[in-house]
Motif scaffolding. Structure first.
Motif, PDB file in Angstrom:
ATOM      1  N   CYS A   1      41.688  33.114  43.044  1.00 32.31           N
ATOM      2  CA  CYS A   1      41.987  34.037  44.147  1.00 32.31           C
ATOM      3  C   CYS A   1      40.872  33.999  45.191  1.00 32.31           C
ATOM      4  O   CYS A   1      41.144  34.059  46.387  1.00 32.31           O
ATOM      5  CB  CYS A   1      42.155  35.451  43.584  1.00 32.31           C
ATOM      6  SG  CYS A   1      42.617  36.664  44.818  1.00 32.31           S
ATOM      7  N   CYS A   2      39.617  33.852  44.748  1.00 39.64           N
ATOM      8  CA  CYS A   2      38.499  33.999  45.689  1.00 39.64           C
ATOM      9  C   CYS A   2      38.329  32.801  46.609  1.00 39.64           C
ATOM     10  O   CYS A   2      37.928  32.975  47.761  1.00 39.64           O
ATOM     11  CB  CYS A   2      37.202  34.289  44.953  1.00 39.64           C
ATOM     12  SG  CYS A   2      36.645  32.980  43.856  1.00 39.64           S
ATOM     13  N   THR A   3      38.617  31.591  46.117  1.00 36.12           N
ATOM     14  CA  THR A   3      38.357  30.414  46.948  1.00 36.12           C
ATOM     15  C   THR A   3      39.643  29.712  47.411  1.00 36.12           C
ATOM     16  O   THR A   3      39.697  29.215  48.529  1.00 36.12           O
ATOM     17  CB  THR A   3      37.458  29.393  46.221  1.00 36.12           C
ATOM     18  OG1 THR A   3      37.948  29.246  44.886  1.00 36.12           O
ATOM     19  CG2 THR A   3      36.013  29.844  46.209  1.00 36.12           C
TER      20      THR A   3
ATOM     21  N   VAL B   1      40.728  40.978  39.890  1.00 38.01           N
ATOM     22  CA  VAL B   1      39.397  41.445  39.510  1.00 38.01           C
ATOM     23  C   VAL B   1      38.460  40.246  39.663  1.00 38.01           C
ATOM     24  O   VAL B   1      38.805  39.135  39.251  1.00 38.01           O
ATOM     25  CB  VAL B   1      39.388  41.976  38.067  1.00 38.01           C
ATOM     26  CG1 VAL B   1      37.983  42.348  37.641  1.00 38.01           C
ATOM     27  CG2 VAL B   1      40.317  43.177  37.954  1.00 38.01           C
ATOM     28  N   MET B   2      37.331  40.430  40.321  1.00 35.59           N
ATOM     29  CA  MET B   2      36.434  39.301  40.612  1.00 35.59           C
ATOM     30  C   MET B   2      35.030  39.561  40.091  1.00 35.59           C
ATOM     31  O   MET B   2      34.597  40.712  40.014  1.00 35.59           O
ATOM     32  CB  MET B   2      36.356  39.069  42.125  1.00 35.59           C
ATOM     33  CG  MET B   2      37.618  38.502  42.716  1.00 35.59           C
ATOM     34  SD  MET B   2      37.383  38.123  44.462  1.00 35.59           S
ATOM     35  CE  MET B   2      39.029  37.528  44.858  1.00 35.59           C
ATOM     36  N   ALA B   3      34.328  38.462  39.798  1.00 38.89           N
ATOM     37  CA  ALA B   3      32.900  38.562  39.458  1.00 38.89           C
ATOM     38  C   ALA B   3      32.102  37.905  40.580  1.00 38.89           C
ATOM     39  O   ALA B   3      31.534  38.579  41.425  1.00 38.89           O
ATOM     40  CB  ALA B   3      32.626  37.916  38.114  1.00 38.89           C
ATOM     41  N   CYS B   4      32.102  36.551  40.642  1.00 35.48           N
ATOM     42  CA  CYS B   4      31.238  35.874  41.618  1.00 35.48           C
ATOM     43  C   CYS B   4      31.807  35.909  43.040  1.00 35.48           C
ATOM     44  O   CYS B   4      31.064  36.014  44.005  1.00 35.48           O
ATOM     45  CB  CYS B   4      30.987  34.426  41.176  1.00 35.48           C
ATOM     46  SG  CYS B   4      32.454  33.377  41.290  1.00 35.48           S
ATOM     47  N   GLY B   5      33.112  35.753  43.187  1.00 35.48           N
ATOM     48  CA  GLY B   5      33.736  35.698  44.521  1.00 35.48           C
ATOM     49  C   GLY B   5      33.563  34.362  45.215  1.00 35.48           C
ATOM     50  O   GLY B   5      33.983  34.205  46.366  1.00 35.48           O
ATOM     51  N   THR B   6      32.958  33.389  44.522  1.00 35.91           N
ATOM     52  CA  THR B   6      32.644  32.113  45.177  1.00 35.91           C
ATOM     53  C   THR B   6      33.157  30.897  44.400  1.00 35.91           C
ATOM     54  O   THR B   6      32.707  29.784  44.633  1.00 35.91           O
ATOM     55  CB  THR B   6      31.117  31.969  45.356  1.00 35.91           C
ATOM     56  OG1 THR B   6      30.504  32.105  44.069  1.00 35.91           O
ATOM     57  CG2 THR B   6      30.571  33.029  46.302  1.00 35.91           C
ATOM     58  N   GLY B   7      34.055  31.108  43.444  1.00 34.55           N
ATOM     59  CA  GLY B   7      34.663  29.974  42.751  1.00 34.55           C
ATOM     60  C   GLY B   7      33.905  29.486  41.534  1.00 34.55           C
ATOM     61  O   GLY B   7      34.310  28.506  40.909  1.00 34.55           O
ATOM     62  N   VAL B   8      32.829  30.147  41.161  1.00 32.73           N
ATOM     63  CA  VAL B   8      31.968  29.647  40.081  1.00 32.73           C
ATOM     64  C   VAL B   8      32.423  30.134  38.706  1.00 32.73           C
ATOM     65  O   VAL B   8      32.504  29.360  37.753  1.00 32.73           O
ATOM     66  CB  VAL B   8      30.499  30.067  40.328  1.00 32.73           C
ATOM     67  CG1 VAL B   8      29.610  29.631  39.175  1.00 32.73           C
ATOM     68  CG2 VAL B   8      30.000  29.479  41.637  1.00 32.73           C
ATOM     69  N   CYS B   9      32.743  31.418  38.579  1.00 30.86           N
ATOM     70  CA  CYS B   9      32.959  31.982  37.237  1.00 30.86           C
ATOM     71  C   CYS B   9      34.363  31.710  36.699  1.00 30.86           C
ATOM     72  O   CYS B   9      34.602  31.896  35.517  1.00 30.86           O
ATOM     73  CB  CYS B   9      32.660  33.483  37.243  1.00 30.86           C
ATOM     74  SG  CYS B   9      33.907  34.490  38.093  1.00 30.86           S
ATOM     75  N   ARG B  10      35.286  31.269  37.520  1.00 31.82           N
ATOM     76  CA  ARG B  10      36.698  30.991  37.162  1.00 31.82           C
ATOM     77  C   ARG B  10      37.366  32.246  36.608  1.00 31.82           C
ATOM     78  O   ARG B  10      38.255  32.165  35.756  1.00 31.82           O
ATOM     79  CB  ARG B  10      36.808  29.841  36.123  1.00 31.82           C
ATOM     80  CG  ARG B  10      35.905  28.666  36.358  1.00 31.82           C
ATOM     81  CD  ARG B  10      36.087  28.007  37.678  1.00 31.82           C
ATOM     82  NE  ARG B  10      37.354  27.320  37.853  1.00 31.82           N
ATOM     83  CZ  ARG B  10      37.767  26.799  39.011  1.00 31.82           C
ATOM     84  NH1 ARG B  10      37.006  26.879  40.074  1.00 31.82           N
ATOM     85  NH2 ARG B  10      38.924  26.191  39.089  1.00 31.82           N
ATOM     86  N   GLY B  11      36.957  33.396  37.112  1.00 34.41           N
ATOM     87  CA  GLY B  11      37.418  34.664  36.544  1.00 34.41           C
ATOM     88  C   GLY B  11      38.527  35.349  37.325  1.00 34.41           C
ATOM     89  O   GLY B  11      38.863  36.491  37.015  1.00 34.41           O
ATOM     90  N   CYS B  12      39.091  34.693  38.338  1.00 32.92           N
ATOM     91  CA  CYS B  12      40.103  35.385  39.151  1.00 32.92           C
ATOM     92  C   CYS B  12      41.363  34.540  39.292  1.00 32.92           C
ATOM     93  O   CYS B  12      41.852  34.315  40.400  1.00 32.92           O
ATOM     94  CB  CYS B  12      39.516  35.711  40.527  1.00 32.92           C
ATOM     95  SG  CYS B  12      38.989  34.246  41.445  1.00 32.92           S
ATOM     96  N   PRO B  13      41.919  34.045  38.124  1.00 35.25           N
ATOM     97  CA  PRO B  13      43.045  33.110  38.222  1.00 35.25           C
ATOM     98  C   PRO B  13      44.346  33.771  38.678  1.00 35.25           C
ATOM     99  O   PRO B  13      44.627  34.915  38.338  1.00 35.25           O
ATOM    100  CB  PRO B  13      43.191  32.611  36.779  1.00 35.25           C
ATOM    101  CG  PRO B  13      42.669  33.724  35.939  1.00 35.25           C
ATOM    102  CD  PRO B  13      41.567  34.378  36.740  1.00 35.25           C
TER     103      PRO B  13
HETATM  104  S1  FES Z   1      35.570  35.556  41.174  1.00 39.78           S
HETATM  105 FE1  FES Z   1      34.445  33.942  40.252  1.00 39.78          FE
HETATM  106  S2  FES Z   1      35.810  32.268  40.499  1.00 39.78           S
HETATM  107 FE2  FES Z   1      36.784  33.839  41.611  1.00 39.78          FE
END
Ligand code: FES
Ligand SMILES: Cc1cc2nc3c(=O)[nH]c(=O)nc-3n(C[C@H](O)[C@H](O)[C@H](O)COP(=O)(O)OP(=O)(O)OC[C@H]3O[C@@H](n4cnc5c(N)ncnc54)[C@H](O)[C@@H]3O)c2cc1C
Length: 294
Positions: free
Chosen positions: A276-278, A234-246
């Motif tokens: 996951c995103c970056t 599950v992703m929020a930013c997709g760019t490595g900023v929110c740290r939400g996709c470990p």
């Molecule tokens: S979705 Fe934000 S860091 Fe991966």
């Protein structure tokens, strides 16, 4: 080892070119973006953000399944399942509707790795891997394409896969758990039966449910094959900023991050987890702790 981070991303306005049923509840979507949007490589994804008023605030990640230049536009193709609020709203968009595309994001498959390319697809994972088969054919390389599902109805787009692989010199191998089409068993059992007849080294590129990817990773680690797995979170930013996709790193991948020094660790957060995103979405089998992947 990490996959290839190929290009930088940007956000662009996009228009729906086509949207249609693809069978078994799946949808095929084509979006036109400006031609100077960097062409995604197989395994990369984009974030799709719906125009307001939208029922969802955040964009939704989607693997790119096709990228075709058309004059002043680039057309991106997606195979997706409307599973929740955002993807159901996406399924309502008619040709001409506008939305936002951010990408290309993440690391794609390292298709340049030398060896026999074995593409292993489960369910909707077939779409990005057919794009990979096209890219390999452009390098004049054939592939072994292993496509599996629980039952034959869930071999989404099988006829399309058969036709495209025939044109590109790829060999299609089909497996169903119930034996209703092709080999009876799962893709790992089929891979195990095919492997002795294939030239080594094997370089596996896979996309499908995490359970399937974990089984392929374990098979590859046990059989000294290279395997690259396209993961989701599950992703929020997709760019490595929110740290939400470990995703849980393996001990060796964690130690590599720690060895890069304190600054690297501070920049990359908790070394126990990859993003996951970056860091992905394509990971090599050694990079993740498959016992802790959900
Ligand atoms: S979705 Fe934000 S860091 Fe991966
Ligand atoms: C890198 C990447 C590539 C993807 N590529 C594709 C693709 O090519 N085709 C496709 O159909 N889907 C793909 N997905 C999954 C897709 O992003 C989710 O289905 C979508 O975000 C769900 O949004 P929603 O608003 O419809 O669902 P929500 O209402 O947000 O959630 C509905 C249900 O889906 C679950 N869910 C949400 N995101 C994910 C996810 N990433 N993985 C598993 N379950 C999830 C939620 O937990 C919930 O149970 C991809 C995801 C990632 C991270």
């Amino acid at each position: 080892m990490s996959a290839t981070l190929t290009r930088t991303w940007r956000q662009v306005a996009a228009r729906v070119r086509e949207q249609r049923d693809y069978g078994e509840g799946f949808r095929w979507l084509e979006l036109d973006v400006p031609a100077d949007f960097a062409a995604p490589v197989p395994g990369q994804f984009v974030q799709l953000l719906l125009d307001p008023p939208s029922p969802v605030l955040l964009p939704r990640p989607m693997s790119v399944a096709a990228a075709v230049k058309r004059g002043s536009r680039l057309t991106l193709g997606f195979l997706y399942a409307p599973v929740g609020t955002g993807t159901r709203a996406l399924a309502q968009l008619e040709p001409g509707a506008s939305l936002w595309v951010t990408g290309p994001l993440g690391c794609g498959y390292p298709l340049e790795r030398p060896g026999t390319a074995v593409l292993v697809a489960g369910g909707r994972g077939v779409a990005p891997l057919l794009m990979a088969a096209d890219a390999l054919a452009r390098q004049r390389r054939a592939c072994e394409f292993v496509f599996g599902a629980r039952t034959r109805a869930l071999l989404i787009g099988l006829a399309d896969a058969r036709e495209r692989l025939a044109k590109r010199g790829g060999r299609l191998h089909v497996a169903t758990d119930d034996g209703s089409r092709g080999f009876r068993g799962d893709v790992v059992q089929l891979l195990d039966s095919l492997a002795p007849g294939l030239a080594k080294p094997l370089v596996i590129h896979a996309c499908g449910p995490h359970g399937m990817l974990g089984a392929i990773a374990r098979w590859a680690l046990a059989n000294r094959a290279e395997a690259w797995l396209a993961m989701e979170s599950v992703m929020a930013c997709g760019t490595g900023v929110c740290r939400g996709c470990p995703l849980p790193r393996s001990a060796e991948a964690r130690d590599r991050v720690i060895a890069r020094g304190a600054d690297a660790a501070a920049l990359q957060g908790n070394p126990e987890f990859a993003m996951c995103c970056t860091d992905g979405p394509v990971f090599e089998a050694h990079d993740l702790d498959w016992d802790r992947v959900e």
